[in-house]
Design a protein around this motif. Structure first.
Motif, PDB file in Angstrom:
ATOM      1  N   ASN A 100       0.826  -1.250  -0.182  1.00 56.32           N
ATOM      2  CA  ASN A 100      -0.023   0.073   0.069  1.00 56.32           C
ATOM      3  C   ASN A 100       0.821   1.443  -0.041  1.00 56.32           C
ATOM      4  O   ASN A 100       0.520   2.563  -0.500  1.00 56.32           O
ATOM      5  CB  ASN A 100      -0.943   0.080   1.108  1.00 56.32           C
ATOM      6  CG  ASN A 100      -1.970  -1.077   1.167  1.00 56.32           C
ATOM      7  OD1 ASN A 100      -2.654  -1.105  -0.129  1.00 56.32           O
ATOM      8  ND2 ASN A 100      -2.614  -1.566   2.158  1.00 56.32           N
ATOM      9  N   ALA A 101       1.922   1.087   0.735  1.00 57.06           N
ATOM     10  CA  ALA A 101       3.091   2.313   0.640  1.00 57.06           C
ATOM     11  C   ALA A 101       3.530   2.464  -0.652  1.00 57.06           C
ATOM     12  O   ALA A 101       3.597   3.732  -1.183  1.00 57.06           O
ATOM     13  CB  ALA A 101       3.867   2.071   1.842  1.00 57.06           C
ATOM     14  N   PHE A 102       3.825   1.481  -1.405  1.00 56.91           N
ATOM     15  CA  PHE A 102       4.316   1.587  -2.767  1.00 56.91           C
ATOM     16  C   PHE A 102       3.316   2.003  -3.824  1.00 56.91           C
ATOM     17  O   PHE A 102       3.603   2.808  -4.643  1.00 56.91           O
ATOM     18  CB  PHE A 102       5.072   0.129  -3.068  1.00 56.91           C
ATOM     19  CG  PHE A 102       5.551   0.157  -4.694  1.00 56.91           C
ATOM     20  CD1 PHE A 102       6.627   1.069  -4.693  1.00 56.91           C
ATOM     21  CD2 PHE A 102       4.844  -0.519  -5.743  1.00 56.91           C
ATOM     22  CE1 PHE A 102       7.138   1.198  -6.215  1.00 56.91           C
ATOM     23  CE2 PHE A 102       5.431  -0.195  -7.033  1.00 56.91           C
ATOM     24  CZ  PHE A 102       6.529   0.572  -7.379  1.00 56.91           C
ATOM     25  N   LYS A 103       2.000   1.624  -3.705  1.00 59.34           N
ATOM     26  CA  LYS A 103       1.009   2.276  -4.374  1.00 59.34           C
ATOM     27  C   LYS A 103       0.889   3.694  -4.129  1.00 59.34           C
ATOM     28  O   LYS A 103       0.768   4.439  -5.057  1.00 59.34           O
ATOM     29  CB  LYS A 103      -0.368   1.479  -4.081  1.00 59.34           C
ATOM     30  CG  LYS A 103      -0.333   0.152  -4.830  1.00 59.34           C
ATOM     31  CD  LYS A 103      -1.551  -0.812  -3.938  1.00 59.34           C
ATOM     32  CE  LYS A 103      -2.920  -0.367  -4.719  1.00 59.34           C
ATOM     33  NZ  LYS A 103      -3.924  -1.318  -4.243  1.00 59.34           N
ATOM     34  N   ALA A 104       0.976   4.139  -2.833  1.00 57.73           N
ATOM     35  CA  ALA A 104       0.978   5.457  -2.632  1.00 57.73           C
ATOM     36  C   ALA A 104       2.076   6.325  -3.423  1.00 57.73           C
ATOM     37  O   ALA A 104       1.706   7.493  -3.730  1.00 57.73           O
ATOM     38  CB  ALA A 104       0.892   5.783  -1.021  1.00 57.73           C
ATOM     39  N   ALA A 105       3.415   5.901  -3.142  1.00 61.93           N
ATOM     40  CA  ALA A 105       4.452   6.385  -3.915  1.00 61.93           C
ATOM     41  C   ALA A 105       4.141   6.676  -5.523  1.00 61.93           C
ATOM     42  O   ALA A 105       4.680   7.638  -6.016  1.00 61.93           O
ATOM     43  CB  ALA A 105       5.571   5.775  -3.685  1.00 61.93           C
ATOM     44  N   LEU A 106       3.513   5.502  -5.947  1.00 66.65           N
ATOM     45  CA  LEU A 106       3.240   5.489  -7.404  1.00 66.65           C
ATOM     46  C   LEU A 106       2.317   6.823  -7.716  1.00 66.65           C
ATOM     47  O   LEU A 106       2.527   7.483  -8.517  1.00 66.65           O
ATOM     48  CB  LEU A 106       2.822   4.240  -7.953  1.00 66.65           C
ATOM     49  CG  LEU A 106       3.682   3.009  -8.127  1.00 66.65           C
ATOM     50  CD1 LEU A 106       2.680   1.991  -8.284  1.00 66.65           C
ATOM     51  CD2 LEU A 106       4.549   3.418  -9.006  1.00 66.65           C
ATOM     52  N   VAL A 107       1.271   6.675  -6.803  1.00 74.38           N
ATOM     53  CA  VAL A 107       0.341   8.064  -7.021  1.00 74.38           C
ATOM     54  C   VAL A 107       0.936   9.147  -6.949  1.00 74.38           C
ATOM     55  O   VAL A 107       0.830  10.253  -7.844  1.00 74.38           O
ATOM     56  CB  VAL A 107      -0.819   7.744  -6.089  1.00 74.38           C
ATOM     57  CG1 VAL A 107      -1.610   9.016  -6.032  1.00 74.38           C
ATOM     58  CG2 VAL A 107      -1.750   6.730  -6.305  1.00 74.38           C
ATOM     59  N   ARG A 108       1.983   9.494  -5.792  1.00 74.68           N
ATOM     60  CA  ARG A 108       2.585  10.640  -5.840  1.00 74.68           C
ATOM     61  C   ARG A 108       3.629  10.928  -7.036  1.00 74.68           C
ATOM     62  O   ARG A 108       3.736  11.993  -7.536  1.00 74.68           O
ATOM     63  CB  ARG A 108       3.439  10.530  -4.716  1.00 74.68           C
ATOM     64  CG  ARG A 108       2.713  10.767  -3.189  1.00 74.68           C
ATOM     65  CD  ARG A 108       3.617  11.062  -2.349  1.00 74.68           C
ATOM     66  NE  ARG A 108       4.580  10.022  -1.838  1.00 74.68           N
ATOM     67  CZ  ARG A 108       4.315   8.962  -1.034  1.00 74.68           C
ATOM     68  NH1 ARG A 108       3.152   8.548  -0.485  1.00 74.68           N
ATOM     69  NH2 ARG A 108       5.518   8.083  -1.124  1.00 74.68           N
ATOM     70  N   ALA A 109       4.400   9.854  -7.653  1.00 70.33           N
ATOM     71  CA  ALA A 109       5.204  10.262  -8.471  1.00 70.33           C
ATOM     72  C   ALA A 109       4.447  10.354  -9.895  1.00 70.33           C
ATOM     73  O   ALA A 109       4.999  10.912 -10.871  1.00 70.33           O
ATOM     74  CB  ALA A 109       6.116   8.810  -8.875  1.00 70.33           C
ATOM     75  N   ALA A 110       3.275   9.852 -10.133  1.00 70.85           N
ATOM     76  CA  ALA A 110       2.281  10.212 -11.209  1.00 70.85           C
ATOM     77  C   ALA A 110       2.178  11.755 -11.339  1.00 70.85           C
ATOM     78  O   ALA A 110       2.108  12.081 -12.519  1.00 70.85           O
ATOM     79  CB  ALA A 110       1.083   9.420 -11.445  1.00 70.85           C
TER      80      ALA A 110
END
Length: 405
Positions: free
Chosen positions: A395-405
């Motif tokens: 879930n933390a990695f998914k949140a990081a992906l959203v931020r990087a998008a």
């Protein structure tokens, strides 16, 4: 933090399945005596098995009292997820049996070697190669294969002139075996997270657009926040990674999404849209042009992606909308590294997302010619197995992906 390429299993599967089943029986019955009766074992055997499991996991799974045994918070997480992992295999075998009664010993006696054997045979097609991949004697693999069929009562493979081929039932059981083993890994990882230890493994499949900046940015965030985590990055075509996603080799695929006709196995999460632009070397004759007509674009020398990719299909559709035939590729290439070399050495141009060459654009070695191609927006996001239960790390990695998008 470790980055790994390839498919592997964690140390958890070296734990005897019997010990995990003992833990599940204790959770269900509330006592070692109840578990012993349910599993047809002696009580000392149950007590020894749960003690060894707790020692191997370095975590108390149950609180003992005069009233019996109750799972600790860590034990509850581990047992709940382990039960779900075993249920994947049981449900698949039941579906494959198509009304035929499964062997009653199937739930109790199938072990980690049986599962690893059917997976290895699925991937190698030969007993000797399967034995090598498992670092075992061929005779042991033959024996485990026979036991797997006997325990399930299912026909899992057939002989061919080239080795062995799994039947459709065998392929389904192989897939379920891989998902079961992965589920048990995630059970341990989720349990450790309950203790505040984030040492799990992220298994990520990356498509071309995600490789350059998007995935590395999110990974860098995770490296900083969770230094004990491990990351396995696998790249490939969408078809390869989708297959790996369904088979449990990766848990997430990120990049340009495809329209999914069959949504039985996976679920997609769109994050943003990204159009194609024309990329060329800084010294290209058209460098600096803000507008370029489709007619002029047809006269250029092109390096294009494979015809079965969304980028190529949208590129061809762009010219069709302008009542023109698409230009013929001089080079068909899906490798970003090779494209960078071609662009720097020639006047070849290529349709790419500027995100994929952001470093070169900032450095000035590559340029964008004209405006983005209208109608070429691709949906970018992530795909997961349906019903996949992520860990906190995921879930933390998914949140990081959203931020990087």
């Amino acid at each position: 933090m470790a980055l790994a390429i390839g498919f592997c299993y964690s140390c958890l599967i070296m734990i005897k399945f019997r010990r995990i089943r003992v833990a599940l029986a204790i959770r269900q019955t509330g006592s070692a005596a109840g578990a012993a009766e349910r599993l047809h074992l002696s009580q000392p055997s149950v007590t020894e098995a749960i003690g060894r499991l707790e020692a191997e996991l370095d975590t108390p799974l149950f609180e003992r009292s005069s009233k019996g045994m109750r799972p600790t918070p860590e034990g509850e997480v581990f047992c709940a997820r382990s039960a779900e992992a075993f249920e994947i295999l049981t449900e698949t075998a039941g579906q494959c049996a198509k009304g035929t009664q499964l062997s009653p010993v199937w739930p109790r006696q199938v072990n980690e070697l049986h599962l690893r054997t059917v997976i290895a045979l699925s991937r190698t097609g030969r007993f000797n190669l399967a034995a090598q991949s498992l670092n075992m004697a061929a005779a042991a693999v033959h024996r485990a294969a026979r036991e797997m069929e006997t325990l399930s009562g299912l026909s899992l493979w057939r002989r061919t002139p080239y080795g062995v081929a799994l039947t459709p039932v065998g392929e389904a059981v192989s897939r379920a075996s891989a998902l079961t083993l992965r589920g048990l890994e995630l059970a341990r990882e989720a349990m450790m997270e309950k203790k505040g230890v984030f040492d799990g493994q992220l298994r990520i499949g990356v498509l071309p657009l995600a490789r350059a900046i998007w995935a590395p940015t999110a990974i860098a965030d995770i490296i900083s926040a969770y230094p004990s985590a491990r990351i396995k990055v696998t790249d490939g075509s969408y078809a390869e990674l989708r297959h790996g996603l369904i088979d449990g080799e990766v848990d997430m695929v990120i990049g340009a999404l495809r329209p999914e006709k069959d949504t039985t196995d996976i679920v997609q999460y769109p994050l943003f849209s990204d159009p194609l632009s024309i990329i060329a070397r800084s010294g290209h004759p058209l460098a600096g042009r803000r507008t370029v007509t489709p007619e002029l674009l047809r006269t250029l020398t092109w390096a294009l992606p494979r015809p079965d990719t969304p980028a190529r299909q949208m590129f061809d559709a762009f010219f069709a909308r302008h009542n023109l035939s698409a230009p013929r590729e001089t080079v068909e290439c899906g490798s970003l590294a090779a494209l960078r070399g071609l662009l720097s050495l020639t006047d070849i141009v290529t349709p790419l997302s500027p995100r994929q060459v952001s470093f070169e654009l900032e450095a000035g070695s590559l340029v964008v010619i004209g405006a983005p191609l209208d109608g070429t927006e691709r949906t970018i996001g992530m795909a997961e197995r349906k019903h996949f239960r992520p860990t906190q790390l995921y879930n933390a990695f998914k949140a990081a992906l959203v931020r990087a998008a």
